[in-house]
Scaffold this motif. Structure first.
Motif, short mmCIF file in Angstrom:
data_model
loop_
_atom_site.label_atom_id
_atom_site.label_comp_id
_atom_site.label_asym_id
_atom_site.label_seq_id
_atom_site.Cartn_x
_atom_site.Cartn_y
_atom_site.Cartn_z
N ILE A 32 22.47 -22.17 6.22
CA ILE A 32 22.14 -20.77 5.93
C ILE A 32 23.43 -19.95 5.94
CG2 ILE A 32 20.89 -18.73 6.75
CD1 ILE A 32 19.09 -21.03 5.63
N ILE A 33 23.63 -19.20 4.86
CA ILE A 33 24.79 -18.33 4.71
C ILE A 33 24.28 -16.89 4.67
CG2 ILE A 33 26.78 -17.73 3.29
CD1 ILE A 33 26.42 -20.63 2.03
N PRO A 34 24.47 -16.12 5.73
CA PRO A 34 23.99 -14.73 5.74
C PRO A 34 24.82 -13.84 4.79
CG PRO A 34 24.41 -15.54 7.98
CD PRO A 34 25.03 -16.52 7.04
N VAL A 35 24.11 -13.03 4.02
CA VAL A 35 24.75 -12.03 3.16
C VAL A 35 24.14 -10.69 3.51
CG1 VAL A 35 25.23 -11.29 0.80
CG2 VAL A 35 25.14 -13.76 1.34
N HIS A 36 24.94 -9.85 4.18
CA HIS A 36 24.48 -8.55 4.64
C HIS A 36 25.71 -7.67 4.84
CE1 HIS A 36 22.73 -5.45 7.14
NE2 HIS A 36 21.53 -5.95 6.92
N PRO A 37 25.78 -6.53 4.17
CA PRO A 37 27.01 -5.73 4.24
C PRO A 37 27.32 -5.13 5.60
CG PRO A 37 25.31 -4.57 3.01
CD PRO A 37 24.79 -5.95 3.29
N ALA A 38 26.31 -4.99 6.47
CA ALA A 38 26.55 -4.34 7.76
C ALA A 38 26.60 -5.32 8.93
CB ALA A 38 25.48 -3.29 8.01
N ALA A 39 26.36 -6.60 8.68
CA ALA A 39 26.35 -7.59 9.76
C ALA A 39 27.62 -8.42 9.75
CB ALA A 39 25.13 -8.50 9.62
N ARG A 40 28.09 -8.75 10.92
CA ARG A 40 29.26 -9.64 11.03
C ARG A 40 28.84 -11.08 11.22
NH1 ARG A 40 34.28 -7.16 13.97
NH2 ARG A 40 34.69 -9.37 13.86
N GLU A 41 27.69 -11.26 11.89
CA GLU A 41 27.20 -12.60 12.20
C GLU A 41 25.68 -12.55 12.32
OE1 GLU A 41 27.40 -14.93 16.23
OE2 GLU A 41 29.36 -15.07 15.22
N VAL A 42 25.03 -13.60 11.81
CA VAL A 42 23.58 -13.74 11.97
C VAL A 42 23.30 -15.22 12.20
CG1 VAL A 42 21.31 -13.34 10.95
CG2 VAL A 42 23.20 -11.83 10.33
N LEU A 43 22.45 -15.51 13.16
CA LEU A 43 22.09 -16.89 13.51
C LEU A 43 23.33 -17.72 13.85
CD1 LEU A 43 19.37 -17.55 10.80
CD2 LEU A 43 18.98 -17.35 13.25
N GLY A 44 24.33 -17.08 14.41
CA GLY A 44 25.55 -17.78 14.77
C GLY A 44 26.47 -18.11 13.61
N GLU A 45 26.15 -17.61 12.42
CA GLU A 45 26.94 -17.85 11.21
C GLU A 45 27.62 -16.56 10.78
OE1 GLU A 45 27.31 -20.84 9.89
OE2 GLU A 45 25.80 -21.82 11.14
N ARG A 46 28.83 -16.68 10.27
CA ARG A 46 29.52 -15.52 9.74
C ARG A 46 28.72 -14.94 8.57
NH1 ARG A 46 35.06 -14.96 6.35
NH2 ARG A 46 34.88 -12.72 6.11
N ALA A 47 28.58 -13.62 8.55
CA ALA A 47 27.89 -12.94 7.46
C ALA A 47 28.93 -12.40 6.47
CB ALA A 47 27.03 -11.81 7.99
N TYR A 48 28.56 -12.39 5.22
CA TYR A 48 29.43 -11.89 4.15
C TYR A 48 28.78 -10.65 3.53
CZ TYR A 48 31.56 -16.38 4.84
OH TYR A 48 32.19 -17.46 5.42
N PRO A 49 29.60 -9.66 3.15
CA PRO A 49 29.03 -8.42 2.62
C PRO A 49 28.35 -8.58 1.26
CG PRO A 49 31.42 -8.22 2.94
CD PRO A 49 31.03 -9.59 3.35
N GLN A 50 28.79 -9.55 0.47
CA GLN A 50 28.18 -9.76 -0.86
C GLN A 50 28.37 -11.21 -1.29
OE1 GLN A 50 30.02 -6.75 -3.17
NE2 GLN A 50 32.05 -7.62 -3.04
N LEU A 51 27.58 -11.63 -2.24
CA LEU A 51 27.61 -13.02 -2.70
C LEU A 51 29.00 -13.46 -3.16
CD1 LEU A 51 24.25 -13.24 -4.67
CD2 LEU A 51 24.84 -14.49 -2.59
N SER A 52 29.70 -12.58 -3.84
CA SER A 52 31.01 -12.93 -4.38
C SER A 52 32.05 -13.25 -3.31
CB SER A 52 31.53 -11.83 -5.30
OG SER A 52 31.71 -10.63 -4.56
N GLU A 53 31.78 -12.89 -2.06
CA GLU A 53 32.73 -13.14 -0.98
C GLU A 53 32.43 -14.43 -0.20
OE1 GLU A 53 33.85 -9.73 1.37
OE2 GLU A 53 33.27 -8.39 -0.26
N VAL A 54 31.34 -15.09 -0.53
CA VAL A 54 31.00 -16.34 0.16
C VAL A 54 31.94 -17.44 -0.33
CG1 VAL A 54 29.21 -18.10 0.49
CG2 VAL A 54 28.59 -15.67 0.43
N PRO A 55 32.70 -18.07 0.60
CA PRO A 55 33.66 -19.09 0.16
C PRO A 55 33.05 -20.46 -0.12
CG PRO A 55 33.83 -18.77 2.53
CD PRO A 55 32.82 -17.77 2.02
N ALA A 56 31.88 -20.73 0.44
CA ALA A 56 31.23 -22.04 0.26
C ALA A 56 30.42 -22.05 -1.03
CB ALA A 56 30.31 -22.31 1.46
#
Length: 137
Positions: free
Chosen positions: A47-71
């Motif tokens: 699970i890769i969290p994408v949320h502009p206001a969250a830093r981490e969700v479910l122990g995973e780093r959150a990304y502000p938008q899809l384009s910033e997800v490195p995986a």
């Protein structure tokens, strides 16, 4: 007119993915997005969290938008209101993401049709957790 893939095709889609980017994944455990993402992680999905206001969700780093997800992203699961689906479709098309799952209660048929025309497999107004639990296990 938009039509979802049948249950067999939805299950085949879910069995073909590993990395699910969850757009709108809330850090609040009381929110449906949190429970669904936690359950999908329990089934073995990354699970890769994408949320502009969250830093981490479910122990995973959150990304502000899809384009910033490195995986690599195999599927985008959306927990955002219908008016935000167009921009998510734009991101999926731009990033070459081939699968989009729009959660139960969220309907934007023109955006879903546009995604489909761009080569994206779209499931809309269905719960990814329930479909996986009911048809794929």
């Amino acid at each position: 007119m938009f039509q979802n893939p049948d249950a067999q095709a939805r299950c085949a889609l879910l069995k073909s993915v590993k990395n699910i980017a969850v757009v709108g994944l809330s850090p609040n455990p009381a929110r449906p997005s949190y429970g669904v993402a936690r359950a999908m992680r329990g089934f073995g999905f990354n699970i890769i969290p994408v949320h502009p206001a969250a830093r981490e969700v479910l122990g995973e780093r959150a990304y502000p938008q899809l384009s910033e997800v490195p995986a690599p992203i195999d599927l985008v699961n959306v927990f955002r209101r219908a008016e935000f689906i167009d921009e998510i479709v734009d991101s999926c098309l731009a990033l070459g993401i081939k699968a989009l799952w729009i959660q139960e209660g969220i309907v934007n048929a023109p955006a879903a049709l546009r995604a489909g025309a761009g080569g994206v497999t779209v499931v809309m107004d269905r719960c990814i957790y329930r479909d996986y639990r009911d048809y794929c296990r």
